[in-house]
Motif scaffolding. Sequence first.
Motif, mmCIF file in Angstrom:
data_model
loop_
_atom_site.group_PDB
_atom_site.id
_atom_site.type_symbol
_atom_site.label_atom_id
_atom_site.label_comp_id
_atom_site.label_asym_id
_atom_site.label_seq_id
_atom_site.Cartn_x
_atom_site.Cartn_y
_atom_site.Cartn_z
ATOM 1 N N PRO A 182 132.897 159.237 80.006
ATOM 2 C CA PRO A 182 133.563 159.271 78.693
ATOM 3 C C PRO A 182 135.025 158.818 78.730
ATOM 4 C CG PRO A 182 132.245 161.247 79.007
ATOM 5 C CD PRO A 182 132.244 160.522 80.322
ATOM 6 N N ASP A 231 130.436 154.560 70.621
ATOM 7 C CA ASP A 231 131.253 155.513 71.374
ATOM 8 C C ASP A 231 131.396 155.159 72.848
ATOM 9 O OD1 ASP A 231 131.639 157.137 69.111
ATOM 10 O OD2 ASP A 231 129.701 158.117 69.432
ATOM 11 N N THR A 237 125.972 154.139 77.363
ATOM 12 C CA THR A 237 125.136 155.206 77.903
ATOM 13 C C THR A 237 124.218 154.617 78.962
ATOM 14 O OG1 THR A 237 123.419 154.946 76.212
ATOM 15 C CG2 THR A 237 125.226 156.499 75.753
#
Length: 247
Positions: free
Chosen positions: A158, A194, A197
């Motif tokens: 992240p 975001d 992944t």
Amino acid sequence: MDTARLATTLRTQTTRFAAAVTAADPTLVVPTCPDWRVRDLAAHVGQADRWAAGIVRTGVPAPIPDPADADPGDQAAWAKWLAEGAEELIDAVRTTGPDTAVWTLFGSLPAVFWLRRMVSDTTVHRIDASLAAGIVASIDDDLARDVVDEGLELLTAPTAADLLPALANLRGDGQTLAFVSPTAHPWHLTRTPDGVTRAHDRTDADVVVTASTPLLLSVITRRTPPTRATVTGDAALLDHWLAHTSF
């Protein structure tokens, strides 16, 4: 890999890295790290081992060092200097305890993080050194798999874009990439708003790169052009991915 195997692997990769850098002209620009000469490459690996060892011993942050500030000594002594750096890190992890939480660039993690990180870093830079020396770097399949795993774990963390702003360019709206080897689990990546992944249970993607695990390692780390592998689907998506990643 467990801690003992990571230690053994770091010793082995350091020895092979040392053999490659001592076989090359120390003033030669490293083709795959054009900002560095061979001497800088040797300085970086030995310096990084010692930097990581200091973090493990203290558990607290330390500024990322500049290879220009490291002095590996005469080229004839590089192998010894590099081996000493690897042993310093191995000893620090053993003494502190591999499960002891210490500072890392990705938050507080077990000390063994740094051992694995330097196994990966040394392995990739061994490819760099071998290319500079004009020799072949043969990477074992299981080692290549773990280095790819570790690298993609970091790239998809992240906070990765906070450390490497270029990674923010990898955000997307569902585009997918897969790296597939017959001897490893697939690496499936999805670009989301975001961030990226990661999964290991799919081989279908907008672009699929298929090769042996060691060759995938070289492609993913941009040490070998993707034309050496089998690429199906949206090659431009792969090119964009590679242009915004670094190892």
